[in-house]
Scaffold this motif. Structure first.
Motif, mmCIF file in Angstrom:
data_model
loop_
_atom_site.group_PDB
_atom_site.id
_atom_site.type_symbol
_atom_site.label_atom_id
_atom_site.label_comp_id
_atom_site.label_asym_id
_atom_site.label_seq_id
_atom_site.Cartn_x
_atom_site.Cartn_y
_atom_site.Cartn_z
ATOM 1 N N PHE A 217 0.828 -1.210 0.000
ATOM 2 C CA PHE A 217 0.000 0.000 0.000
ATOM 3 C C PHE A 217 0.864 1.262 0.000
ATOM 4 O O PHE A 217 0.386 2.353 -0.329
ATOM 5 C CB PHE A 217 -0.941 -0.004 1.205
ATOM 6 C CG PHE A 217 -0.297 0.413 2.502
ATOM 7 C CD1 PHE A 217 -0.358 1.731 2.940
ATOM 8 C CD2 PHE A 217 0.382 -0.503 3.286
ATOM 9 C CE1 PHE A 217 0.229 2.117 4.132
ATOM 10 C CE2 PHE A 217 0.962 -0.132 4.478
ATOM 11 C CZ PHE A 217 0.894 1.184 4.904
ATOM 12 N N LEU A 218 2.142 1.139 0.356
ATOM 13 C CA LEU A 218 3.014 2.312 0.410
ATOM 14 C C LEU A 218 3.357 2.847 -0.974
ATOM 15 O O LEU A 218 3.721 4.018 -1.114
ATOM 16 C CB LEU A 218 4.307 1.970 1.168
ATOM 17 C CG LEU A 218 4.142 1.606 2.646
ATOM 18 C CD1 LEU A 218 5.465 1.116 3.224
ATOM 19 C CD2 LEU A 218 3.637 2.804 3.442
ATOM 20 N N THR A 219 3.265 1.984 -1.991
ATOM 21 C CA THR A 219 3.595 2.449 -3.343
ATOM 22 C C THR A 219 2.633 3.537 -3.808
ATOM 23 O O THR A 219 3.025 4.441 -4.549
ATOM 24 C CB THR A 219 3.564 1.274 -4.315
ATOM 25 O OG1 THR A 219 2.286 0.629 -4.245
ATOM 26 C CG2 THR A 219 4.644 0.262 -3.969
ATOM 27 N N SER A 220 1.388 3.454 -3.357
ATOM 28 C CA SER A 220 0.416 4.484 -3.741
ATOM 29 C C SER A 220 0.647 5.793 -2.992
ATOM 30 O O SER A 220 0.074 6.824 -3.355
ATOM 31 C CB SER A 220 -1.018 3.990 -3.468
ATOM 32 O OG SER A 220 -1.201 3.700 -2.089
ATOM 33 N N LEU A 221 1.465 5.746 -1.921
ATOM 34 C CA LEU A 221 1.743 6.949 -1.130
ATOM 35 C C LEU A 221 3.092 7.569 -1.470
ATOM 36 O O LEU A 221 3.591 8.407 -0.719
ATOM 37 C CB LEU A 221 1.712 6.594 0.366
ATOM 38 C CG LEU A 221 0.433 5.970 0.911
ATOM 39 C CD1 LEU A 221 0.609 5.602 2.375
ATOM 40 C CD2 LEU A 221 -0.746 6.911 0.737
ATOM 41 N N THR A 222 3.689 7.139 -2.576
ATOM 42 C CA THR A 222 5.039 7.606 -2.921
ATOM 43 C C THR A 222 5.148 9.128 -2.955
ATOM 44 O O THR A 222 6.109 9.701 -2.409
ATOM 45 C CB THR A 222 5.469 7.011 -4.263
ATOM 46 O OG1 THR A 222 5.448 5.580 -4.165
ATOM 47 C CG2 THR A 222 6.871 7.471 -4.636
ATOM 48 N N PRO A 223 4.205 9.870 -3.568
ATOM 49 C CA PRO A 223 4.342 11.343 -3.557
ATOM 50 C C PRO A 223 4.305 11.931 -2.147
ATOM 51 O O PRO A 223 5.058 12.863 -1.841
ATOM 52 C CB PRO A 223 3.144 11.813 -4.396
ATOM 53 C CG PRO A 223 2.800 10.631 -5.247
ATOM 54 C CD PRO A 223 3.072 9.436 -4.408
ATOM 55 N N ALA A 224 3.442 11.375 -1.290
ATOM 56 C CA ALA A 224 3.324 11.909 0.072
ATOM 57 C C ALA A 224 4.535 11.565 0.922
ATOM 58 O O ALA A 224 4.850 12.268 1.888
ATOM 59 C CB ALA A 224 2.054 11.382 0.739
ATOM 60 N N LEU A 225 5.227 10.471 0.597
ATOM 61 C CA LEU A 225 6.377 10.024 1.389
ATOM 62 C C LEU A 225 7.698 10.555 0.859
ATOM 63 O O LEU A 225 8.754 10.208 1.384
ATOM 64 C CB LEU A 225 6.423 8.495 1.428
ATOM 65 C CG LEU A 225 5.212 7.798 2.051
ATOM 66 C CD1 LEU A 225 5.372 6.282 1.985
ATOM 67 C CD2 LEU A 225 5.029 8.237 3.508
ATOM 68 N N GLU A 226 7.662 11.374 -0.168
ATOM 69 C CA GLU A 226 8.882 11.932 -0.744
ATOM 70 C C GLU A 226 9.620 12.781 0.293
ATOM 71 O O GLU A 226 9.066 13.718 0.873
ATOM 72 C CB GLU A 226 8.541 12.785 -1.967
ATOM 73 C CG GLU A 226 9.744 13.297 -2.726
ATOM 74 C CD GLU A 226 10.419 12.207 -3.536
ATOM 75 O OE1 GLU A 226 11.617 12.360 -3.834
ATOM 76 O OE2 GLU A 226 9.733 11.215 -3.884
ATOM 77 N N GLY A 227 10.876 12.436 0.580
ATOM 78 C CA GLY A 227 11.689 13.192 1.528
ATOM 79 C C GLY A 227 11.433 12.862 2.985
ATOM 80 O O GLY A 227 12.059 13.465 3.869
ATOM 81 N N LYS A 228 10.554 11.918 3.260
ATOM 82 C CA LYS A 228 10.245 11.555 4.635
ATOM 83 C C LYS A 228 11.267 10.543 5.161
ATOM 84 O O LYS A 228 11.998 9.906 4.404
ATOM 85 C CB LYS A 228 8.840 10.953 4.733
ATOM 86 C CG LYS A 228 7.734 11.854 4.207
ATOM 87 C CD LYS A 228 7.529 13.071 5.103
ATOM 88 C CE LYS A 228 6.326 13.903 4.624
ATOM 89 N NZ LYS A 228 6.073 15.061 5.498
ATOM 90 N N VAL A 229 11.290 10.400 6.479
ATOM 91 C CA VAL A 229 12.120 9.397 7.153
ATOM 92 C C VAL A 229 11.213 8.250 7.557
ATOM 93 O O VAL A 229 10.317 8.420 8.397
ATOM 94 C CB VAL A 229 12.833 9.981 8.382
ATOM 95 C CG1 VAL A 229 13.645 8.896 9.092
ATOM 96 C CG2 VAL A 229 13.724 11.149 7.983
ATOM 97 N N LEU A 230 11.427 7.088 6.957
ATOM 98 C CA LEU A 230 10.618 5.908 7.259
ATOM 99 C C LEU A 230 11.420 4.974 8.161
ATOM 100 O O LEU A 230 12.526 4.560 7.806
ATOM 101 C CB LEU A 230 10.222 5.177 5.966
ATOM 102 C CG LEU A 230 9.494 5.999 4.904
ATOM 103 C CD1 LEU A 230 9.090 5.110 3.724
ATOM 104 C CD2 LEU A 230 8.271 6.694 5.486
ATOM 105 N N VAL A 231 10.860 4.664 9.307
ATOM 106 C CA VAL A 231 11.520 3.778 10.271
ATOM 107 C C VAL A 231 10.878 2.405 10.171
ATOM 108 O O VAL A 231 9.699 2.231 10.519
ATOM 109 C CB VAL A 231 11.409 4.327 11.706
ATOM 110 C CG1 VAL A 231 12.210 3.451 12.667
ATOM 111 C CG2 VAL A 231 11.889 5.767 11.770
#
Length: 603
Positions: A217-231
């Motif tokens: 499901f994260l692939t659909s959030l790629t624009p929103a996750l741009e530049g974020k820190v994912l732990v």
């Protein structure tokens, strides 16, 4: 003025061995040292020259009294300087002093590792006439904020809820990303629930608290996750389950985000219990230093310690750590199981089966107490000797090679690494021997045989004479056993990290080496005196089998003999030179190196 004071520091001073403790206003005594240090930190004179002027004879200060004292110091020293400079009052601060300096903390978490003097002075230096300490002259000035920032968590399972609760207690705003934002019954109060897209836009750091199988499901959030820190906090069910680590797989799904592997070694229970009942160490790895630092700051605010394990390539190794089951204990437990099985079967044949076959005597009841009380000390003595045998073998190899720059065999490396575990198992078996020995006088067969012996002497009108030699023998091996067990306990206590960390290398080496060999000598002497002259009696050899304690003394005697040879002046001098870098002339040892044994590898 009073309203300004109420906004200032609200603390209670706690005295410690090496410094000043400032904590929330609830409970502990104050002494002259902490009082004077507080006055020195804040600066100037408050008109109160000693703690005795505001405390009772026992020098215990109530919360209200001490808070009043601090307010008085603030009014006389800090506020005038603040008013002159027209600066706003500082934020409330809570400081805890430790062995290595002052540590900043908030009311809901444990101390952090950053230099605390800089944070303390960052709060009070602008308002008081206090010189900055040299050790923090170049440190960044930091202040305490009630709100640490916003953290997003994808996933509302046990770990996500526990992490969210701890983050809320530490002062963070927590936003959960969920497939069903309306279902928030189990989430901690004070948190927010949004869709994944909305939640991702509220925070820079996002914890992915879902299993690898649900990463799609994260692939659909790629624009929103741009530049974020994912732990990534996920773990697998078994080692090598996937060809690629979970963190690397996550990074491939969201290439625009900075992925950090971490928090997978901390359980939900550890977070719920305040990290007091489980591991408090967070292992981190990632390719972006700034992203890792952001996660480090969060971990520290939760009272957890961190360890950087390198780039994201190390994620597979970090993910395998929770799947390990006592890796350093496997070899010692296998050795222990093998020795216990051998000695138990040996004694069944030697004591029980022999009596049944040769004399027709049923002694199978000895399996419950008598046989274990022989097995445990025999195995314990052998295990203790095995702790010191690899050190003697390593010295012999270094003498043979003429250098320390040559690697030991793998089996010897592994053996030396588990010496601490071997010693602790030996101590546990020795403790069992002590407990079994304590119940010996109340066993039925002992009471029965004693009564029968007395009755027999009365009937035959004879008196068994006092055997002075036997009295010396028994008192001697009892005394050596007690002393040996006492020194054994000292070895076990110094193996605890909380104790060993207080010792320098020379002290630790003295205890583990000198005292360790003394323990081995006492325990070996205990076995030798117990056997006395029974070794040579033919009646003690059943079916040509010697007593079990004879077998248990073989390895300890070999170790002690090797030690006697190695401590002779000529050999000891040569070993010392080799360990200091000397090499035998004509040796070309290439690039091989020796694995050195540090404090953690000793018993």
């Amino acid at each position: 003025m009073a309203s300004q004071v109420e906004q200032m520091i609200q603390v209670v001073v706690l005295s410690g061995r090496r410094g000043l403790h400032l904590k929330n206003p609830y409970s502990m005594p104050v002494n002259e040292t902490s009082f004077s240090r507080l006055r020195n930190i804040i600066g100037g004179s408050s008109g109160i020259e000693s703690l005795g002027e505001i405390s009772n004879a026992e020098k215990r200060v109530k919360d209200t009294t001490l808070v009043a004292l601090i307010k008085a110091l603030i009014v006389q020293e800090i506020l005038p300087a603040s008013a002159a400079d027209e600066k706003p009052p500082p934020s409330p601060v809570v400081v805890l002093s430790g062995r290595r300096g002052l540590h900043l903390k908030n009311p809901y978490s444990m101390p952090v590792n950053e230099t605390s003097f800089s944070r303390l002075f960052g709060c009070i230096v602008p308002y008081a006439r206090v010189p900055v300490h040299p050790c923090v002259r170049d440190s960044a000035v930091m202040t305490v904020e009630r709100k640490q920032g916003t953290v997003c968590i994808f996933g509302t399972g046990d770990f996500g809820r526990s992490l969210g609760l701890r983050l809320l207690q530490a002062g963070y705003e927590v936003v959960f990303g969920s497939r069903d934002p309306k279902n928030r019954g189990l989430l901690p109060k004070g948190s927010k629930v949004m869709t994944h897209t909305e939640a991702a836009q509220t925070a820079q750091v996002i914890f992915i608290a879902v299993q690898r199988d649900h990463y799609e499901f994260l692939t659909s959030l790629t624009p929103a996750l741009e530049g974020k820190v994912l732990v990534d906090i996920s773990n697998n069910l078994k080692r090598g389950q996937f060809p690629q680590s979970n963190a690397e797989y996550l990074s491939s799904l969201v290439p625009g985000a900075s992925v950090v592997k971490g928090f997978n070694t901390v359980s939900a229970w550890a977070l719920q219990s305040g990290a007091l009942d489980a591991s408090r160490q967070v292992l981190l790895c990632g390719d972006d230093p700034q992203a890792k630092q952001a996660v480090v700051d969060i971990a520290h605010s939760l009272g957890l310690t961190t360890q950087d394990r390198g780039s994201l390539r190390a994620a597979g190794e970090v993910e395998d750590i929770p799947l390990q089951l006592f890796p350093l204990w496997r070899l010692p437990l296998w050795i222990t199981s093998g020795l216990i099985s051998f000695f138990f079967c040996y004694l069944i044949v030697y004591d029980v089966t022999y009596a049944y076959v040769e004399d027709g005597e049923d002694l199978f009841y000895r399996i419950m107490v008598a046989v274990p009380n022989k097995v445990f000390p025999d195995v314990s003595l052998v295990m203790l000797a095995l702790c010191y045998l690899p050190g003697a073998l390593a010295a012999i190899l270094q003498l043979h090679n003429g250098t320390k720059h040559k690697r030991f065999p793998d089996w010897l490396d592994r053996w030396m690494l588990c010496r601490k575990q071997l010693g602790l198992v030996a101590l546990a078996l020795g403790l069992l021997h002590v407990l079994y020995t304590l119940v010996k006088p109340i066993r039925y067969n002992i009471l029965h045989s004693g009564d029968t012996s007395v009755i027999k002497q009365i009937r035959e009108n004879v008196t068994k004479p006092f055997d002075n030699t036997e009295a010396w023998r028994k008192d001697s091996y009892y005394s050596m056993g007690i002393l040996g067990f006492f020194t054994f306990l000292l070895l076990g206590i110094t193996s605890l990290p909380s104790v060993s960390n207080q010792l320098n290398w020379r002290e630790f080496r003295f205890v583990q080496s000198k005292l360790g060999y003394l323990t081995l000598v006492l325990c070996t002497g205990h076995g030798l005196v117990y056997g006395w002259n029974k070794f040579l009696r033919a009646s003690r050899w059943h079916w040509c089998l010697p007593p079990s304690y004879t077998l248990s003394l073989v390895v300890p005697c070999v170790v002690l003999m090797l030690k006697l040879v190695l401590i002779t002046p000529c050999i000891h001098h040569r070993i010392t030179r080799i360990r200091r870098g000397w090499e035998k002339p004509g040796k070309n040892h290439g690039h091989q190196t020796t694995v050195y044994m540090d404090k953690a590898t000793s018993l």
